[in-house]
Write a protein that holds these residues in place. Structure first.
Motif, mmCIF file in Angstrom:
data_model
loop_
_atom_site.group_PDB
_atom_site.id
_atom_site.type_symbol
_atom_site.label_atom_id
_atom_site.label_comp_id
_atom_site.label_asym_id
_atom_site.label_seq_id
_atom_site.Cartn_x
_atom_site.Cartn_y
_atom_site.Cartn_z
ATOM 1 N N GLU A 1 1.127 -1.217 0.571
ATOM 2 C CA GLU A 1 0.466 -0.326 -0.013
ATOM 3 C C GLU A 1 0.470 1.313 0.434
ATOM 4 O O GLU A 1 0.726 2.450 -0.642
ATOM 5 C CB GLU A 1 -0.844 -0.320 1.039
ATOM 6 N N ARG A 2 1.869 1.045 0.757
ATOM 7 C CA ARG A 2 3.129 2.929 1.080
ATOM 8 C C ARG A 2 3.702 2.786 -0.401
ATOM 9 O O ARG A 2 3.323 3.606 -0.756
ATOM 10 C CB ARG A 2 4.247 1.944 1.836
ATOM 11 N N LEU A 3 3.904 1.716 -0.975
ATOM 12 C CA LEU A 3 4.359 0.961 -3.090
ATOM 13 C C LEU A 3 3.370 1.935 -3.684
ATOM 14 O O LEU A 3 3.772 3.015 -4.119
ATOM 15 C CB LEU A 3 4.665 0.522 -2.927
ATOM 16 N N GLU A 4 2.327 1.429 -3.433
ATOM 17 C CA GLU A 4 1.516 2.001 -4.196
ATOM 18 C C GLU A 4 1.236 3.911 -3.675
ATOM 19 O O GLU A 4 0.984 4.559 -5.588
ATOM 20 C CB GLU A 4 -0.438 1.326 -4.188
ATOM 21 N N ALA A 5 0.929 4.428 -3.369
ATOM 22 C CA ALA A 5 0.982 5.699 -2.543
ATOM 23 C C ALA A 5 1.929 6.581 -3.364
ATOM 24 O O ALA A 5 1.709 7.160 -3.987
ATOM 25 C CB ALA A 5 0.555 5.729 -1.343
ATOM 26 N N ASP A 6 3.356 5.903 -2.565
ATOM 27 C CA ASP A 6 4.173 6.384 -3.585
ATOM 28 C C ASP A 6 4.696 6.583 -4.823
ATOM 29 O O ASP A 6 4.716 8.065 -5.834
ATOM 30 C CB ASP A 6 5.537 5.749 -3.225
ATOM 31 N N LEU A 7 4.295 5.354 -5.705
ATOM 32 C CA LEU A 7 3.866 5.692 -7.665
ATOM 33 C C LEU A 7 2.767 6.649 -7.509
ATOM 34 O O LEU A 7 2.518 7.573 -8.456
ATOM 35 C CB LEU A 7 3.981 4.259 -7.746
ATOM 36 N N LYS A 8 1.935 6.918 -6.899
ATOM 37 C CA LYS A 8 0.640 7.177 -7.494
ATOM 38 C C LYS A 8 1.147 9.074 -7.382
ATOM 39 O O LYS A 8 0.848 9.851 -8.062
ATOM 40 C CB LYS A 8 -0.327 7.519 -6.537
ATOM 41 N N ALA A 9 1.708 9.320 -6.090
ATOM 42 C CA ALA A 9 2.669 10.217 -5.855
ATOM 43 C C ALA A 9 3.481 10.963 -7.132
ATOM 44 O O ALA A 9 2.654 12.146 -8.022
ATOM 45 C CB ALA A 9 2.831 10.626 -4.280
ATOM 46 N N GLN A 10 4.077 10.024 -7.392
ATOM 47 C CA GLN A 10 5.331 10.089 -8.926
ATOM 48 C C GLN A 10 4.079 10.329 -9.849
ATOM 49 O O GLN A 10 4.186 11.485 -10.457
ATOM 50 C CB GLN A 10 6.012 9.346 -8.523
ATOM 51 N N LEU A 11 3.315 9.551 -10.156
ATOM 52 C CA LEU A 11 2.846 9.454 -11.265
ATOM 53 C C LEU A 11 1.919 10.696 -11.287
ATOM 54 O O LEU A 11 1.515 11.754 -12.862
ATOM 55 C CB LEU A 11 1.575 8.442 -11.426
ATOM 56 N N LEU A 12 1.550 11.356 -10.525
ATOM 57 C CA LEU A 12 0.263 12.489 -10.152
ATOM 58 C C LEU A 12 1.916 13.658 -10.429
ATOM 59 O O LEU A 12 1.145 14.766 -11.532
ATOM 60 C CB LEU A 12 0.000 12.942 -8.807
ATOM 61 N N GLU A 13 2.531 13.960 -9.346
ATOM 62 C CA GLU A 13 3.823 14.841 -10.673
ATOM 63 C C GLU A 13 4.122 14.720 -11.664
ATOM 64 O O GLU A 13 4.762 15.748 -12.446
ATOM 65 C CB GLU A 13 4.685 14.687 -9.716
ATOM 66 N N ALA A 14 4.159 13.651 -12.682
ATOM 67 C CA ALA A 14 4.347 13.446 -13.491
ATOM 68 C C ALA A 14 3.406 13.901 -14.502
ATOM 69 O O ALA A 14 3.920 15.189 -15.253
ATOM 70 C CB ALA A 14 5.023 11.961 -13.684
ATOM 71 N N ARG A 15 2.582 13.839 -14.031
ATOM 72 C CA ARG A 15 1.592 13.977 -15.030
ATOM 73 C C ARG A 15 1.513 16.418 -14.674
ATOM 74 O O ARG A 15 1.060 16.555 -16.209
ATOM 75 C CB ARG A 15 -0.028 13.734 -14.251
ATOM 76 N N ARG A 16 1.199 16.427 -13.917
ATOM 77 C CA ARG A 16 2.031 17.748 -13.228
ATOM 78 C C ARG A 16 2.555 18.420 -14.344
ATOM 79 O O ARG A 16 2.697 19.191 -15.481
ATOM 80 C CB ARG A 16 2.232 17.832 -11.884
ATOM 81 N N GLN A 17 3.886 17.975 -14.460
ATOM 82 C CA GLN A 17 4.820 18.344 -15.373
ATOM 83 C C GLN A 17 4.501 18.380 -16.254
ATOM 84 O O GLN A 17 5.303 19.492 -17.484
ATOM 85 C CB GLN A 17 6.292 17.687 -14.640
ATOM 86 N N SER A 18 4.276 17.163 -16.966
ATOM 87 C CA SER A 18 4.111 16.923 -18.560
ATOM 88 C C SER A 18 2.947 17.846 -18.399
ATOM 89 O O SER A 18 2.703 18.895 -19.837
ATOM 90 C CB SER A 18 3.702 15.761 -19.091
ATOM 91 N N GLN A 19 1.953 18.403 -18.101
ATOM 92 C CA GLN A 19 0.693 19.359 -18.318
ATOM 93 C C GLN A 19 1.729 20.801 -18.882
ATOM 94 O O GLN A 19 1.250 21.623 -19.334
ATOM 95 C CB GLN A 19 -0.052 19.594 -17.228
ATOM 96 N N SER A 20 2.362 21.262 -17.550
ATOM 97 C CA SER A 20 2.930 22.373 -17.667
ATOM 98 C C SER A 20 4.166 22.639 -18.563
ATOM 99 O O SER A 20 3.989 23.650 -19.488
ATOM 100 C CB SER A 20 3.542 22.396 -16.083
ATOM 101 N N VAL A 21 4.858 21.239 -19.509
ATOM 102 C CA VAL A 21 5.704 21.742 -20.678
ATOM 103 C C VAL A 21 4.064 21.778 -21.358
ATOM 104 O O VAL A 21 4.487 22.145 -22.257
ATOM 105 C CB VAL A 21 6.292 19.681 -20.748
#
Lengths: 155, 239
Positions: free
Chosen positions: A72-92
């Protein structure tokens, strides 16, 4: 036929439902012996097996719970990473769009300015040539009119 | 004619006497108890030969029995002391249960004895009194070994007025234990025998099933009461 079962027939007691004799203490000894035998053969080994299994089950339960928590911890971590990446790509994407827009506007402005200046210069050129042409025309008209006047007057 | 009709064939109270020195023994009780104990030990040995973590077959049955007996002992004796008495309670339960059912299910009539007849070992008063006296010894030993002489406080709790009743109880406990078991099993055997003698077909069947039920219940009652008495003896009252 069954005489061996009758160890002694002499002086056989009368019997009866409530005939108490040495059967009682011997049976008690037999049951106590049976207790020890069953303890060694049954209660101890089976108890051990059952308690070992209970221990095994509780430890594997704990392990499974730990693994689940980790997952569950890993899943939350990955979700956070995914969210961050999405946000970055959006800004790009937004940045790129703005850049493209800016470049387009610049190019458009430049082209418009150039076109304007070219139009202006050609207009001026046209104007100058028109002036020149008018000036030549005027001079010719002057000359022709003078000639006409001369001829008419000469007649 | 009616007067000597049924019971003449039933041989109530006749025994196969063995003599060892000056002592008389009821041979038929020992023969049937050895058969019954042999069957019990055979099942136990077969079932515990290869213990596995995933129980199969007989091991499953034995673990179920163990669990059942442990729950019984733990409920009655309490968490602290039940481990010491689990084998005793379990042996009482298994021996009585197997004896009762053996008496009802094994066709003893096929074996002819010169005197008396084979049957459940628990249908003999000697066996049941032996078991009941063992229970008495067990609870005295349990109380004395756990609490020392303070065990006798139990006789004056909650008030000293209880003293005579508690003393009488020490005599009535083995008496009721032994006679309850003896009476039930003997009565069951007699009812089935009389019915079978009168109407050999079908009619005794309900009585036989009832007998199986009573037999199981009696084993449970005996073991539960034994555990309860031991639990009472080791119980620490809170001051």
């Amino acid at each position: 036929m069954h005489s061996w079962l009758l160890l002694a027939e002499a002086a056989t007691p009368k019997g009866g439902l409530f005939d108490l004799d040495a059967t009682l203490p011997l049976m008690a000894v037999q049951v106590v012996l049976l207790t020890f035998i069953l303890n060694a053969l049954f209660f101890r080994p089976v108890g051990q097996a059952v308690e070992e299994r209970e221990g095994f089950i509780s430890t594997s339960r704990a392990q499974a719970k730990e693994k689940l928590a980790q997952a569950e911890r890993l899943e939350a971590d990955l979700k956070a990473q995914l969210l961050e990446a999405r946000r970055q790509s959006q800004s790009v994407i937004v940045e790129a769009e703005q850049e493209v827009d800016r470049l387009y506007r610049e190019a458009l402005a430049m082209a418009q300015a150039e076109a304007n200046s070219q139009r202006e210069s050609s207009r001026q050129q046209v104007e100058a040539q028109k002036q020149q042409a008018f000036a030549g025309l005027d001079a010719q008209a002057e000359r022709l009119s003078a000639l006409i006047v001369d001829r008419l007057l000469a007649v | 004619m009616i007067l000597h009709l049924p019971l003449a064939e039933l041989e109530v109270g006749q025994h196969l006497y063995w003599r060892i020195g000056n002592l008389n023994l009821h041979g038929q009780v020992f023969i049937s108890s050895w058969i019954v104990i042999g069957a019990l030990l055979a099942v136990v040995v077969l079932g515990t030969r290869r213990m596995e973590r995933d129980p199969k077959g007989l091991q499953n049955l034995l673990e179920f029995l163990w669990d059942y007996i442990r729950d019984l002992a733990r409920d009655q004796i309490g968490e602290k002391a039940y481990r010491d008495w689990l084998p005793f309670i379990g042996t009482l339960f298994l021996f009585i249960f197997v004896s009762n059912w053996g008496g009802a299910l094994i066709p003893w009539k096929l074996i002819h004895l010169p005197s008396g007849e084979l049957g459940a070992p628990t249908a003999d008063i000697n066996t049941t009194i032996a078991l009941a006296l063992l229970v008495s010894l067990a609870y005295f030993y349990a109380g004395l070994s756990r609490k020392g002489l303070r065990y006798f406080e139990y006789y004056v709790e909650p008030t000293p007025i209880m003293l005579p009743f508690k003393i009488v109880e020490d005599f009535t406990k083995p008496l009721s234990l032994s006679f309850r078991l003896f009476g039930n099993i003997l009565a069951d055997e007699l009812v089935v025998a009389v019915l079978a003698f009168l109407v050999p077909l079908v009619v005794p069947l309900p009585a036989m099933f009832l007998g199986l039920f009573t037999s199981a219940i009696q084993a449970l009652i005996f073991a539960t009461l034994a555990a309860y008495y031991i639990g009472e003896a080791v119980h620490e009252s809170h001051h």
